[in-house]
Each structure stands twice: as structure tokens, then as C-alpha cells.
Design a protein around this motif. Structure first.
Motif, short mmCIF file in Angstrom:
data_model
loop_
_atom_site.label_atom_id
_atom_site.label_comp_id
_atom_site.label_asym_id
_atom_site.label_seq_id
_atom_site.Cartn_x
_atom_site.Cartn_y
_atom_site.Cartn_z
N GLY A 161 0.82 -1.21 0.00
CA GLY A 161 0.00 0.00 0.00
C GLY A 161 0.85 1.26 0.00
N ARG A 162 0.19 2.39 -0.03
CA ARG A 162 0.89 3.67 0.05
C ARG A 162 1.18 4.03 1.51
N PRO A 163 2.34 4.64 1.78
CA PRO A 163 2.66 5.03 3.15
C PRO A 163 2.13 6.42 3.49
N SER A 164 1.92 6.65 4.76
CA SER A 164 1.59 7.99 5.23
C SER A 164 2.86 8.83 5.30
N LEU A 165 2.70 10.13 5.49
CA LEU A 165 3.82 11.02 5.79
C LEU A 165 3.81 11.25 7.30
N ASP A 166 4.84 10.79 7.98
CA ASP A 166 4.90 10.89 9.44
C ASP A 166 6.00 11.86 9.86
N LEU A 167 5.74 12.58 10.93
CA LEU A 167 6.69 13.53 11.49
C LEU A 167 6.89 13.23 12.97
N ARG A 168 8.09 13.52 13.45
CA ARG A 168 8.35 13.43 14.90
C ARG A 168 8.53 14.84 15.43
N VAL A 169 7.68 15.23 16.36
CA VAL A 169 7.81 16.54 16.99
C VAL A 169 9.06 16.55 17.86
N ASN A 170 9.88 17.55 17.70
CA ASN A 170 11.12 17.68 18.46
C ASN A 170 10.81 18.27 19.83
N PRO A 211 3.50 18.78 20.43
CA PRO A 211 2.69 18.34 19.29
C PRO A 211 1.62 19.35 18.88
N GLU A 212 0.99 19.99 19.86
CA GLU A 212 -0.08 20.95 19.53
C GLU A 212 0.45 22.10 18.66
N LYS A 213 1.67 22.51 18.92
CA LYS A 213 2.27 23.61 18.16
C LYS A 213 2.49 23.20 16.71
N VAL A 214 2.96 21.98 16.51
CA VAL A 214 3.20 21.49 15.15
C VAL A 214 1.88 21.25 14.43
N LEU A 215 0.90 20.67 15.10
CA LEU A 215 -0.41 20.45 14.49
C LEU A 215 -1.01 21.76 14.00
N LYS A 216 -0.84 22.82 14.78
CA LYS A 216 -1.36 24.13 14.39
C LYS A 216 -0.58 24.68 13.20
#
Length: 429
Positions: free
Chosen positions: A150-159, A165-170
Motif C-alpha cells: 500500500g501507500r505510506p503515510s507522511l509521518d513527522l516526529r515533533v522535536n 505536538p499541539e504547536k506542530v499540528l497548528k
């Protein structure tokens, strides 16, 4: 470009890949340079067609009765993208850039039933690897192979050293990001259908400021399970570009010391800028040269071995490597892995922990390697992976991730991640 032109371009790219035996990424880049009229959306769509064709090369070839680039690309349109023989005939009519009209055999391929196909075809893997996957996953091995196609998602790790995480999501709200299901500092953007474009997050302000890194959730999970702690002395023996070094530094709260080393100077080169952007202050890069790590012998609390492997766990992202893999390459990687495990043991102090990690799903590179190492090193023992999971991820270990040899194996089907293996070993004394 309309769909017919995109299909024709994808056929040309896949032909180039097969005739010149070069990586898909290079062939796509070359096509883009030679066809500058194509916009970003066109290039994304053509790339999706090519990668989708390679992900399900075996099953698409079986359905179409041919493994030619044309047959594979048309199979993607008909079997993955929701087109029909009638819709393609209408789209091709009067379009000077369209491929030739579909043959009766190609039309029949749109609805061909794979129920009678051999298991390796349905799993979309090379037939010679079927025994390995069956040993790894038992009766679920075909389903595991299908998920790997299948196709992969694009994943990020918040530093965590710079952001929450809330800051990056925004910051990335325009891309509709979501928290990952397992990794506590993960953010994910699921893959879209058909010609959907992958978000270009590396131009975002948050990335440039070091708030996050692109890292598959599986890689984040095994980095967390390595469980580097504040104040420890840690050796990342195969640091490469530094993805896991950055994750370890965040877990350690920038305290203690990480020694980032790789035997390949070119692989190590990007780590310097990444450490600076991420605000990492507790990592010391050791460039490869004779005696580079001599002073660390017997002193490390933790050694992380992200071993070179076949990359079978990354087939969703690099499907061309699936069909290039050979038994000789597996044997070569096994020899390298065995040597690295012995080397890693040399740097651990008594009571230290060795984290053995691969991005492979093959037991030959995973449980088998650990079993051979333990047989030759009776002063080492396996750690309880369920306890390690609870300690690192503050949840109970999900069912089905444990391997017969005492490690853990993540897969697209089990954890919605790339394929990763991890085993933790404690040095006695």
C-alpha cells in the motif's frame, strides 16, 4: 496534463527504469527535467502511477497477463484508481498524448480475479521470499505482504527540545495532520488516493526552526524503545543521517552524551546541519577513522545498532528495491549485521543495554541474528519487550507484535508503520 498524457508519461518512466536499471527517483527526476512544461501536480500524479505499479507489480502483471510497463500502468488506472475500460476509451479518444487503445486482454484485466493466483502473487512479493515471510508471520503472511504494497503515510516526529505536538499540528493545519496512534510525539498525514500530492512540509516554518523532523512512526517507536535516558552515555553505532540520534537526544532531554558514528562518511554528512537545526547539544559526531571509538570501549550505558539491512520494511516507500533483492544481498547484510553486534558488545559496560534495530521484516536479519549472537555471547540476555514497551510508551504492548525469538516486529498491517524490528539485550555483570 490530462490523465491519458500522465499514463503515457508513467509508461515512459517505468520503461526507462527497466531498460537502464536505475532507481525510480532518478528516472522521475530525469523525466521532469526533460518535460519542464509539466506542473507539480502532473509530476506527483506520474510518480504515483509509477510507484503504485511497482508496489503491486506481481498481482497487476497476473491480472493483465503481462508485466510490461504499459500493462502495469494501465492496471493501476483500472484496478487501483477506479477507472474502467469505457472511461479510459472515452479519455483516450482524440487525445494525441494518449497511449494506444486498450486491447481485449487489457480490458479483461480490469476485473480479473486473483483468488486463484499463487500466494506470492497475491502478497506482491518475489516468490523466493515466500518461505521467509511465512516463517515471520505464519498464516497471515499474504495479508502482511498485501499491506506492504500500500501507500505510506507522511509521518513527522515533533522535536520535544523545541516544540509540543499541539504547536506542530497548528503550524501544519492546512495539511490536516493527525496525532499518531502509538508514537507520543508523532504527527501523521495519511496517503491520499490517485494523484494526491504528498505535503511538502520541509518548507514549513516549523521545519526550518527545528520543531519537527520527517520520520516514520515505526522509526519513532523503535527509537523510543531504545529507551535512552537522561545522563546516560549512548553510542549510536550506525547513525547515518542522524534520524534516530535526534530522537534519542530528545528522549534524553539534551543531557548525558550521544556519540553518533557511521562507517560511511557520506551517510553521516547531513547530521551536522540536522543537529544544529534541532537544538541538540548532547551529541558528539565521530567521523570514521582508525581508532575513532577506541576511548568508548567498555564505557557505554547503551549502544544502538540500527543495522544495515535489506530494507524490506520500507517496500511501501521504495517498491523498486523489492524486485531487485537477491539471496546474495540478504547474505551480505547478514554478515554485516553479525559483525556489528559483536562490535557493539565491545563498547558496552557491564549492565549496559544493546538495542538491535532493523528496517527489515525477514527473520534471517532479525530473530536469527539475535539467536546466533546470544549463543556466542552467554553473558548477554534478552530483555522483556512488553516491559520495555510500557516503560517507553506508557501503554501495554499490543497483541501480535512479539516475535518467536523475543523481539518485536512492527508492520503496516499491525501498526500502520513501516516494517521495523527491535530486540533489547542486557550485558551481564
Amino acid at each position: 496534463m490530462r490523465l491519458p498524457g500522465r499514463l503515457a508519461a508513467a509508461i515512459d518512466v517505468l520503461t526507462d527504469v527497466e531498460q537502464r536499471k536505475r532507481p525510480v527517483s532518478e528516472a522521475l527526476k530525469a523525466w521532469g527535467l526533460n518535460n519542464r512544461f509539466a506542473g507539480a501536480g502532473d509530476r506527483a500524479a506520474i510518480g504515483n502511477l509509477v510507484y503504485d505499479a511497482l508496489r503491486r507489480r506481481a498481482s497487476h502483471a497476473f491480472a493483465m497477463g503481462s508485466d510490461s510497463p504499459r500493462a502495469l500502468v494501465l492496471a493501476v488506472a483500472l484496478r487501483d484508481w477506479g477507472e474502467t475500460p469505457d472511461s479510459l476509451a472515452e479519455a483516450f479518444a482524440g487525445d494525441n498524448h494518449a497511449p494506444d487503445p486498450l486491447s481485449p486482454q487489457e480490458q479483461a484485466g480490469a476485473t480479473a480475479d486473483l483468488a486463484a493466483a499463487p500466494p506470492a502473487i497475491r502478497a506482491d512479493i518475489p516468490e523466493w521470499l515466500a518461505p521467509s515471510l511465512e516463517r515471520a508471520f505464519g498464516s497471515d503472511w499474504v495479508a502482511e505482504g498485501q499491506a506492504m504494497a500500500g501507500r505510506p503515510s507522511l509521518d513527522l516526529r515533533v522535536n520535544a527540545l523545541k516544540a509540543a505536538p499541539e504547536k506542530v499540528l497548528k503550524s501544519l493545519a492546512r495539511f490536516s495532520p493527525q496525532p499518531t496512534a502509538i508514537a507520543p510525539f508523532g504527527v501523521t498525514m495519511p496517503a491520499g488516493p490517485r494523484d494526491a500530492r504528498t505535503p511538502n512540509v520541509t518548507t514549513d516554518e516549523g521545519y526550518l526552526k527545528g520543531w519537527f523532523e520527517v520520520q516514520d512512526q515505526g522509526s519513532q517507536v523503535v527509537s523510543a524503545l531504545a529507551n535512552a535516558r537522561e545522563g546516560e552515555q549512548v553510542l549510536d553505532l550506525c547513525a547515518g543521517a542522524g534520524g534516530k540520534t535526534l530522537a534519542l537526544a530528545a528522549n534524553m532531554g539534551n543531557s548525558g552524551q550521544i556519540f553518533a558514528y557511521d562507517s560511511d562518511r557520506a551517510r553521516l554528512a547531513p547530521i551536522y546541519d540536522r543537529l544544529k537545526r534541532n537544538g541538540v547539544r548532547n551529541a558528539q559526531v565521530r567521523a570514521p577513522h582508525p581508532g575513532a571509538l577506541d576511548d568508548l570501549a567498555g564505557k557505554m550505558d547503551r549502544v544502538v545498532v540500527d543495522a544495515p539491512c535489506t530494507g524490506t520494511g520500507t517496500w511501501r516507500r521504495r517498491p523498486d528495491t523489492k524486485w531487485k533483492l537477491t539471496p546474495d544481498l540478504v547474505a551480505q547484510r547478514q554478515a554485516e549485521q553479525a559483525a556489528l553486534l559483536v562490535e557493539a558488545a565491545h563498547y558496552l559496560k557491564p549492565g549496559g543495554t544493546l538495542a538491535y534495530i532493523t528496517c527489515s521484516i525477514l527473520p534471517e536479519e532479525n530473530d536469527d541474528q539475535v539467536a546466533a549472537f546470544l549463543a556466542a555471547h552467554p553473558d548477554f540476555s534478552s530483555l522483556d519487550m512488553a516491559g520495555a514497551w510500557r516503560s517507553a510508551l506508557i501503554t501495554d504492548l499490543p497483541e501480535g507484535l512479539g516475535t518467536p525469538g523475543g523481539g518485536l516486529c512492527l508492520t503496516p498491517r499491525r501498526t500502520n508503520t513501516d516494517g521495523f524490528y527491535i530486540h533489547l539485550l542486557r550485558k551481564g555483570g
